[in-house]
Design a protein around this motif. Structure first.
Motif, PDB file in Angstrom:
ATOM      1  N   LEU A  76     -69.012 -91.648 -34.756  1.00  0.00           N
ATOM      2  CA  LEU A  76     -67.808 -92.388 -34.407  1.00  0.00           C
ATOM      3  C   LEU A  76     -66.934 -91.595 -33.437  1.00  0.00           C
ATOM      4  CD1 LEU A  76     -66.862 -93.990 -37.844  1.00  0.00           C
ATOM      5  CD2 LEU A  76     -67.908 -95.093 -35.858  1.00  0.00           C
ATOM      6  N   GLU A  77     -66.833 -90.324 -33.638  1.00  0.00           N
ATOM      7  CA  GLU A  77     -66.044 -89.506 -32.726  1.00  0.00           C
ATOM      8  C   GLU A  77     -66.656 -89.504 -31.317  1.00  0.00           C
ATOM      9  OE1 GLU A  77     -65.805 -85.691 -34.525  1.00  0.00           O
ATOM     10  OE2 GLU A  77     -64.208 -86.262 -35.944  1.00  0.00           O
ATOM     11  N   ALA A  78     -68.013 -89.396 -31.248  1.00  0.00           N
ATOM     12  CA  ALA A  78     -68.673 -89.428 -29.928  1.00  0.00           C
ATOM     13  C   ALA A  78     -68.460 -90.778 -29.253  1.00  0.00           C
ATOM     14  CB  ALA A  78     -70.149 -89.124 -30.091  1.00  0.00           C
ATOM     15  N   LEU A  79     -68.632 -91.844 -29.966  1.00  0.00           N
ATOM     16  CA  LEU A  79     -68.439 -93.176 -29.410  1.00  0.00           C
ATOM     17  C   LEU A  79     -66.985 -93.395 -29.012  1.00  0.00           C
ATOM     18  CD1 LEU A  79     -70.679 -95.294 -31.815  1.00  0.00           C
ATOM     19  CD2 LEU A  79     -71.147 -94.723 -29.427  1.00  0.00           C
ATOM     20  N   TYR A  80     -66.073 -92.876 -29.762  1.00  0.00           N
ATOM     21  CA  TYR A  80     -64.655 -93.034 -29.425  1.00  0.00           C
ATOM     22  C   TYR A  80     -64.326 -92.280 -28.138  1.00  0.00           C
ATOM     23  CZ  TYR A  80     -59.598 -92.867 -29.861  1.00  0.00           C
ATOM     24  OH  TYR A  80     -58.240 -92.958 -29.620  1.00  0.00           O
ATOM     25  N   GLY A  81     -64.909 -91.090 -27.989  1.00  0.00           N
ATOM     26  CA  GLY A  81     -64.685 -90.328 -26.742  1.00  0.00           C
ATOM     27  C   GLY A  81     -65.220 -91.078 -25.534  1.00  0.00           C
ATOM     28  N   GLN A  82     -66.419 -91.654 -25.660  1.00  0.00           N
ATOM     29  CA  GLN A  82     -66.992 -92.445 -24.580  1.00  0.00           C
ATOM     30  C   GLN A  82     -66.114 -93.656 -24.267  1.00  0.00           C
ATOM     31  OE1 GLN A  82     -71.134 -93.300 -25.658  1.00  0.00           O
ATOM     32  NE2 GLN A  82     -71.741 -92.264 -23.749  1.00  0.00           N
ATOM     33  N   LEU A  83     -65.635 -94.254 -25.351  1.00  0.00           N
ATOM     34  CA  LEU A  83     -64.789 -95.433 -25.153  1.00  0.00           C
ATOM     35  C   LEU A  83     -63.500 -95.072 -24.419  1.00  0.00           C
ATOM     36  CD1 LEU A  83     -64.423 -98.447 -25.701  1.00  0.00           C
ATOM     37  CD2 LEU A  83     -63.386 -97.842 -27.917  1.00  0.00           C
ATOM     38  N   VAL A  84     -62.911 -93.984 -24.732  1.00  0.00           N
ATOM     39  CA  VAL A  84     -61.672 -93.543 -24.054  1.00  0.00           C
ATOM     40  C   VAL A  84     -61.954 -93.234 -22.585  1.00  0.00           C
ATOM     41  CG1 VAL A  84     -59.939 -91.701 -23.973  1.00  0.00           C
ATOM     42  CG2 VAL A  84     -60.588 -92.721 -26.164  1.00  0.00           C
ATOM     43  N   SER A  85     -63.056 -92.520 -22.333  1.00  0.00           N
ATOM     44  CA  SER A  85     -63.419 -92.169 -20.952  1.00  0.00           C
ATOM     45  C   SER A  85     -63.689 -93.419 -20.119  1.00  0.00           C
ATOM     46  CB  SER A  85     -64.657 -91.269 -20.949  1.00  0.00           C
ATOM     47  OG  SER A  85     -65.063 -90.958 -19.620  1.00  0.00           O
ATOM     48  N   CYS A  86     -64.388 -94.365 -20.708  1.00  0.00           N
ATOM     49  CA  CYS A  86     -64.692 -95.623 -20.019  1.00  0.00           C
ATOM     50  C   CYS A  86     -63.404 -96.384 -19.707  1.00  0.00           C
ATOM     51  CB  CYS A  86     -65.634 -96.459 -20.862  1.00  0.00           C
ATOM     52  SG  CYS A  86     -66.144 -98.019 -20.097  1.00  0.00           S
ATOM     53  N   GLY A  87     -62.486 -96.340 -20.611  1.00  0.00           N
ATOM     54  CA  GLY A  87     -61.205 -97.014 -20.398  1.00  0.00           C
ATOM     55  C   GLY A  87     -60.415 -96.378 -19.274  1.00  0.00           C
ATOM     56  N   GLU A  88     -60.427 -95.056 -19.240  1.00  0.00           N
ATOM     57  CA  GLU A  88     -59.714 -94.372 -18.172  1.00  0.00           C
ATOM     58  C   GLU A  88     -60.330 -94.708 -16.815  1.00  0.00           C
ATOM     59  OE1 GLU A  88     -59.936 -90.309 -19.233  1.00  0.00           O
ATOM     60  OE2 GLU A  88     -58.353 -90.406 -20.791  1.00  0.00           O
ATOM     61  N   ASN A  89     -61.650 -94.711 -16.715  1.00  0.00           N
ATOM     62  CA  ASN A  89     -62.325 -95.064 -15.451  1.00  0.00           C
ATOM     63  C   ASN A  89     -62.003 -96.501 -15.030  1.00  0.00           C
ATOM     64  OD1 ASN A  89     -63.509 -92.540 -15.184  1.00  0.00           O
ATOM     65  ND2 ASN A  89     -65.378 -93.174 -16.298  1.00  0.00           N
ATOM     66  N   LEU A  90     -61.958 -97.338 -15.993  1.00  0.00           N
ATOM     67  CA  LEU A  90     -61.653 -98.737 -15.697  1.00  0.00           C
ATOM     68  C   LEU A  90     -60.241 -98.879 -15.168  1.00  0.00           C
ATOM     69  CD1 LEU A  90     -62.680-101.632 -15.768  1.00  0.00           C
ATOM     70  CD2 LEU A  90     -61.864-101.784 -18.148  1.00  0.00           C
ATOM     71  N   GLU A  91     -59.317 -98.187 -15.682  1.00  0.00           N
ATOM     72  CA  GLU A  91     -57.945 -98.243 -15.205  1.00  0.00           C
ATOM     73  C   GLU A  91     -57.863 -97.695 -13.777  1.00  0.00           C
ATOM     74  OE1 GLU A  91     -55.216 -99.438 -16.486  1.00  0.00           O
ATOM     75  OE2 GLU A  91     -56.217-100.198 -18.321  1.00  0.00           O
ATOM     76  N   THR A  92     -58.591 -96.619 -13.537  1.00  0.00           N
ATOM     77  CA  THR A  92     -58.586 -96.046 -12.191  1.00  0.00           C
ATOM     78  C   THR A  92     -59.151 -97.030 -11.169  1.00  0.00           C
ATOM     79  OG1 THR A  92     -58.849 -93.845 -13.130  1.00  0.00           O
ATOM     80  CG2 THR A  92     -59.401 -94.092 -10.807  1.00  0.00           C
ATOM     81  N   CYS A  93     -60.237 -97.715 -11.525  1.00  0.00           N
ATOM     82  CA  CYS A  93     -60.854 -98.715 -10.631  1.00  0.00           C
ATOM     83  C   CYS A  93     -59.876 -99.846 -10.338  1.00  0.00           C
ATOM     84  CB  CYS A  93     -62.128 -99.268 -11.229  1.00  0.00           C
ATOM     85  SG  CYS A  93     -63.487 -98.086 -11.242  1.00  0.00           S
ATOM     86  N   LYS A  94     -59.196-100.314 -11.344  1.00  0.00           N
ATOM     87  CA  LYS A  94     -58.242-101.397 -11.152  1.00  0.00           C
ATOM     88  C   LYS A  94     -57.094-100.948 -10.246  1.00  0.00           C
ATOM     89  CE  LYS A  94     -59.042-103.872 -15.487  1.00  0.00           C
ATOM     90  NZ  LYS A  94     -58.444-104.317 -16.761  1.00  0.00           N
ATOM     91  N   GLU A  95     -56.642 -99.715 -10.465  1.00  0.00           N
ATOM     92  CA  GLU A  95     -55.541 -99.212  -9.644  1.00  0.00           C
ATOM     93  C   GLU A  95     -55.992 -99.124  -8.179  1.00  0.00           C
ATOM     94  OE1 GLU A  95     -52.707 -95.238  -9.278  1.00  0.00           O
ATOM     95  OE2 GLU A  95     -54.236 -95.370 -10.875  1.00  0.00           O
ATOM     96  N   LEU A  96     -57.189 -98.641  -7.928  1.00  0.00           N
ATOM     97  CA  LEU A  96     -57.700 -98.548  -6.565  1.00  0.00           C
ATOM     98  C   LEU A  96     -57.819 -99.918  -5.935  1.00  0.00           C
ATOM     99  CD1 LEU A  96     -60.450 -95.796  -6.980  1.00  0.00           C
ATOM    100  CD2 LEU A  96     -58.253 -95.562  -5.809  1.00  0.00           C
ATOM    101  N   MET A  97     -58.278-100.889  -6.663  1.00  0.00           N
ATOM    102  CA  MET A  97     -58.414-102.249  -6.138  1.00  0.00           C
ATOM    103  C   MET A  97     -57.047-102.797  -5.755  1.00  0.00           C
ATOM    104  SD  MET A  97     -61.531-103.214  -5.933  1.00  0.00           S
ATOM    105  CE  MET A  97     -61.348-104.974  -5.812  1.00  0.00           C
ATOM    106  N   GLU A  98     -56.103-102.587  -6.577  1.00  0.00           N
ATOM    107  CA  GLU A  98     -54.760-103.090  -6.264  1.00  0.00           C
ATOM    108  C   GLU A  98     -54.193-102.370  -5.033  1.00  0.00           C
ATOM    109  OE1 GLU A  98     -52.498-102.491  -9.787  1.00  0.00           O
ATOM    110  OE2 GLU A  98     -53.469-104.159 -10.910  1.00  0.00           O
ATOM    111  N   THR A  99     -54.419-101.093  -4.929  1.00  0.00           N
ATOM    112  CA  THR A  99     -53.897-100.328  -3.782  1.00  0.00           C
ATOM    113  C   THR A  99     -54.560-100.795  -2.505  1.00  0.00           C
ATOM    114  OG1 THR A  99     -53.552 -98.416  -5.221  1.00  0.00           O
ATOM    115  CG2 THR A  99     -53.617 -97.996  -2.872  1.00  0.00           C
ATOM    116  N   ILE A 100     -55.848-101.038  -2.525  1.00  0.00           N
ATOM    117  CA  ILE A 100     -56.581-101.497  -1.349  1.00  0.00           C
ATOM    118  C   ILE A 100     -56.077-102.854  -0.939  1.00  0.00           C
ATOM    119  CG2 ILE A 100     -58.866-102.225  -0.520  1.00  0.00           C
ATOM    120  CD1 ILE A 100     -60.046 -99.972  -2.217  1.00  0.00           C
ATOM    121  N   GLU A 101     -55.852-103.742  -1.903  1.00  0.00           N
ATOM    122  CA  GLU A 101     -55.344-105.063  -1.577  1.00  0.00           C
ATOM    123  C   GLU A 101     -53.963-104.954  -0.912  1.00  0.00           C
ATOM    124  OE1 GLU A 101     -55.380-107.353  -5.148  1.00  0.00           O
ATOM    125  OE2 GLU A 101     -57.575-107.638  -5.136  1.00  0.00           O
TER     126      GLU A 101
END
Length: 750
Positions: free
Chosen positions: A287-312
């Motif tokens: 559970l701890e390993a999966l939670y770490g992956q989940l947090v990392s994936c969430g951070e990457n997703l936020e970064t992608c969204k921020e970049l998309m908005e900035t490009i637009e």
């Protein structure tokens, strides 16, 4: 039964038993008594009764008229004071029925009195019933019935109710008692039945003998029954011990199972906790390993969204501003895209199959039936009478709850001190806590030790215990038995190499060989001889047993003792070398062969100068008698002497011996009675058998010519110690001793 009282028809009174006679009496003597029943009347009554019984007409009265009978009745009435009695005959006469006079019968028959009947309560209905059966009941009136009853009773020898009577029972003949026993029919019978009855050809025996035989048989059966009872009681006791042992073993096994199962449950619970804890840790890690992956994936997703908005937003800016920002955005976007995003799951949701190790549980399960090795047993001390001459019974105990499969018993003789290298130790395997060890040496000590064994192994050895076998039976020295009328001196050999504790002498009367009981026992005898007090004129069978801590030995071979006179043998240890004693110890012989040169060496026990031998007389004070058979031409000396008489001197030459000496030379016989001095005694009839009476009570020693019952001489001697018979032969010949015989009548007077 015929003797029981019955109701007479028509009378209502009980009948007299046939076992009784009625006799009339009155207050007068026989001489004064009137002739109440004259002979003529008696004959008349008998004729009447016979006529009635045969239905024949009665003959007219003879010898007396009716008037004479009436006068006689009046005289009797006046004599007995019955003038005022108006109730005569009213008991059986109905008031409505006229009274009928019957002149053919004597007047006394009509004189029944009710008060007298009430007082005496005679039981006459039996005879009345018989009279009615004979036809007397057909007379019509009650008075006639009464008269007929009186007549019938008179003809049967009974008195009238008018007179006093005594009831005398008849004496029954006593049956002859049985005096013999029929063996064939197994029943007591009389001697007359043996002669005349069906027992004539049967085997019979006296009743007393049959009774004794039956008692003996019953006693034997009782002995067998008692033995069987003892065996059954022992078996029942053994069953009880087995029952208790089963209960104890069950309790131990139950505790063992409970303990092991509780231990298994505790082990399983511990394993369960361990496995659950390990599984939880793995769950947490995933559970701890999966939670770490989940947090990392969430951070990457936020970064992608921020970049998309900035490009637009850049796309709507002016060209100049767009170019400026696009260069910076391109660098930023290049760096972001160069960053590799981990899209693989770091922890799988499945858990690995857990392999449960139950080896320790299986070990525990296997140890349920595993019991510890037993503790050391304890050998019990030797019980009394637990051994025979070749066997011993060893017992031990186990003071723990150990489960035992078998025991190993080891033993060896004590003299070996320990199991030797030569295989002196023996080992036996037994199931019980006792063992009978056989094939042992008599009167020998053995050491025993025991170990217990089960599946877990052997227990430590017990402490050594010493057991001892019973002795061998002693050997009675029959030739050394001495006896008199009051006692017997029994001698024997131990028959054992090792010493024993004591001896027991058992005596049974020889007249009752079938008797198995011991009539007398003498116990605790420390030496190999015993003086036993007995009854005169009896025969005894003697047995000897040896005893030690192991128990008594078997009986010795029997020896017979007779208390008829004094009995002894010649003592071989005292005889002169020139003499020979017969095998029975009652004859001494001096042979014709030439004596060896020189005299024997001096000795305190053996005669060396006087050619003599002594006898072993029982050491009992009283009267002792024996006889010596001699030859008329023989030189001999007979008498008594103390045991310490000088063996280098002649008999009678000192104060320690009293003797009669005979010498024969050229047809001349000389008899001397020797003790210090020699009295002058002449004997005309030469004795061929000399009787010697030793009387301790009267301090006398007497000599007799047995053949002619002649008294020869008597010494008056003081005997503070016991003396012994002595015999000497000066020339070749023999003397024969007769003892164990009763005193002749001529001897008893001295």
């Amino acid at each position: 039964m015929e003797g029981e009282a019955r109701e007479a028809p028509g009378l209502g009174r009980p009948a007299a038993s046939k076992d009784f006679h009625f006799h009339h009496t009155d207050l007068y003597d026989s001489e004064d008594r009137l002739q109440i029943f004259p002979e003529e009347d008696t004959q008349m009554r008998r004729a009447v009764v016979q006529a009635e019984m045969t239905n024949q007409p009665r003959e007219p009265m003879k010898g007396k008229s009716q008037r004479d009978l009436g006068e006689e009745v009046d005289e009797l009435v006046h004599l007995y004071g019955l003038e005022d009695d108006h109730e005569l005959g009213d008991e059986f006469i109905d008031e409505s029925t006229p009274r009928i006079e019957v002149s053919e019968y004597p007047p006394y028959m009509m004189m029944g009195r009710e008060p007298l009947r009430e007082q005496r309560d005679w039981r006459l209905s039996g005879e009345a019933a018989k009279a009615e059966d004979l036809g007397f009941g057909a007379w019509g009136s009650a008075g006639q019935c009464q008269d007929l009853r009186e007549a019938y009773r008179y003809t049967h020898g009974h008195a009238s109710e008018e007179y006093e009577c005594y009831v005398i029972p008849e004496e029954e003949d006593e049956e002859e008692a049985a005096d013999i026993f029929c063996v064939t029919c197994k029943t007591p019978v009389r001697a007359s039945e043996k002669v005349f009855d069906e027992h004539k050809e049967h085997e019979v025996t006296p009743l007393s003998k049959a009774l004794e035989s039956a008692k003996d048989e019953i006693h034997k059966n009782m002995y067998k029954l008692e033995k069987q009872i003892i065996e059954m009681e022992n078996f029942a006791s053994h069953l009880e011990e087995v029952f208790i042992t089963v209960e104890e073993n069950f309790g131990r096994q139950e505790k063992n199972f409970e303990s092991h199962y509780n231990e298994i449950l505790e082990t399983l619970a511990q394993k369960y906790e361990e496995k659950i804890q390990a599984l939880g840790e793995k769950k947490k890690e995933k559970l701890e390993a999966l939670y770490g992956q989940l947090v990392s994936c969430g951070e990457n997703l936020e970064t992608c969204k921020e970049l998309m908005e900035t490009i637009e937003e850049m796309c709507h800016e002016e060209k100049v501003d767009f170019i400026k920002d696009a260069v910076a955005m391109a660098d930023r976007l290049g760096k972001f895209l160069k960053t590799k995003t981990d899209v693989e799951i770091s922890a799988q949701p499945e858990f690995e199959d857990q392999t449960l190790d139950f080896s320790d549980v299986e070990e525990l399960m296997g140890s349920i039936n595993t019991i510890p090795a037993p503790s050391a047993p304890v050998i019990n001390p030797q019980a009394p009478n637990s051994a025979t001459s070749s066997s011993v019974r060893v017992c031990w105990s186990l003071y723990s709850d150990d489960t035992i499969e078998s025991y190993q018993l080891s033993y060896w003789p004590v003299q070996d001190s320990s199991p030797g290298k030569d295989g002196a130790a023996f080992t036996m395997t037994v199931k019980e806590t006792y063992c009978s060890v056989t094939n042992l040496v008599p009167n020998t000590q053995y050491e025993f030790l025991v170990t217990a064994q089960n599946r877990a192994g052997l227990s430590p050895a017990s402490e050594c215990a010493v057991y001892m076998t019973a002795p061998c039976p002693p050997i009675i020295k029959s030739k050394e038995i001495r006896s008199c009328e009051e006692a017997a001196l029994i001698c024997w050999e131990s028959g054992n190499l090792n010493p024993v504790d004591s001896y027991t002498v058992e005596l049974t009367q020889a007249e009752t060989p079938g008797a198995s009981g011991v009539t007398e026992s003498v116990v605790g005898i420390p030496t190999c001889e015993c003086l036993v007090q007995l009854q005169p004129q009896q025969s005894y069978t003697i047995y000897v047993r040896a005893l030690n801590v192991g128990g008594p030995s078997a009986r010795s071979e029997p020896a017979t003792v007779h208390t008829t006179g004094s009995y002894f043998h010649l003592n071989e240890h005292t005889r002169h070398p020139w003499l020979t004693v017969s095998e029975d110890g009652l004859t001494v012989v001096r042979s014709e062969r030439k004596a060896p040169a020189g005299e024997p060496l001096p000795s305190d026990t053996r005669f060396t100068r006087c050619v003599a031998v002594m006898g072993n007389l029982i050491p009992v004070r009283g009267r002792h008698y024996w006889e010596v058979e001699v030859d008329e031409c023989l030189d001999y000396t007979v008498g008594v002497a103390f045991e310490d008489v000088p063996k280098q001197e002649d008999l009678g030459a000192n104060c320690l011996s009293w003797c009669m000496r005979h010498t024969f030379a050229s047809s001349r016989r000389k008899y001397e009675f020797l003790h210090k001095t020699t009295p002058d005694i002449r004997i005309t009839v030469s004795p061929r058998k000399i009787g010697i009476l030793l009387d301790y009570e009267n301090s006398k020693l007497s000599f007799f010519n047995v053949d002619i019952s002649q008294h020869l001489y008597t010494f008056s001697c003081q005997l503070p110690q016991f003396v012994h018979p002595c015999f000497s032969l000066e020339k070749p010949g023999c003397l024969k001793i007769h003892n164990g015989i009763s005193m002749p009548k001529c001897v008893t007077f001295y």
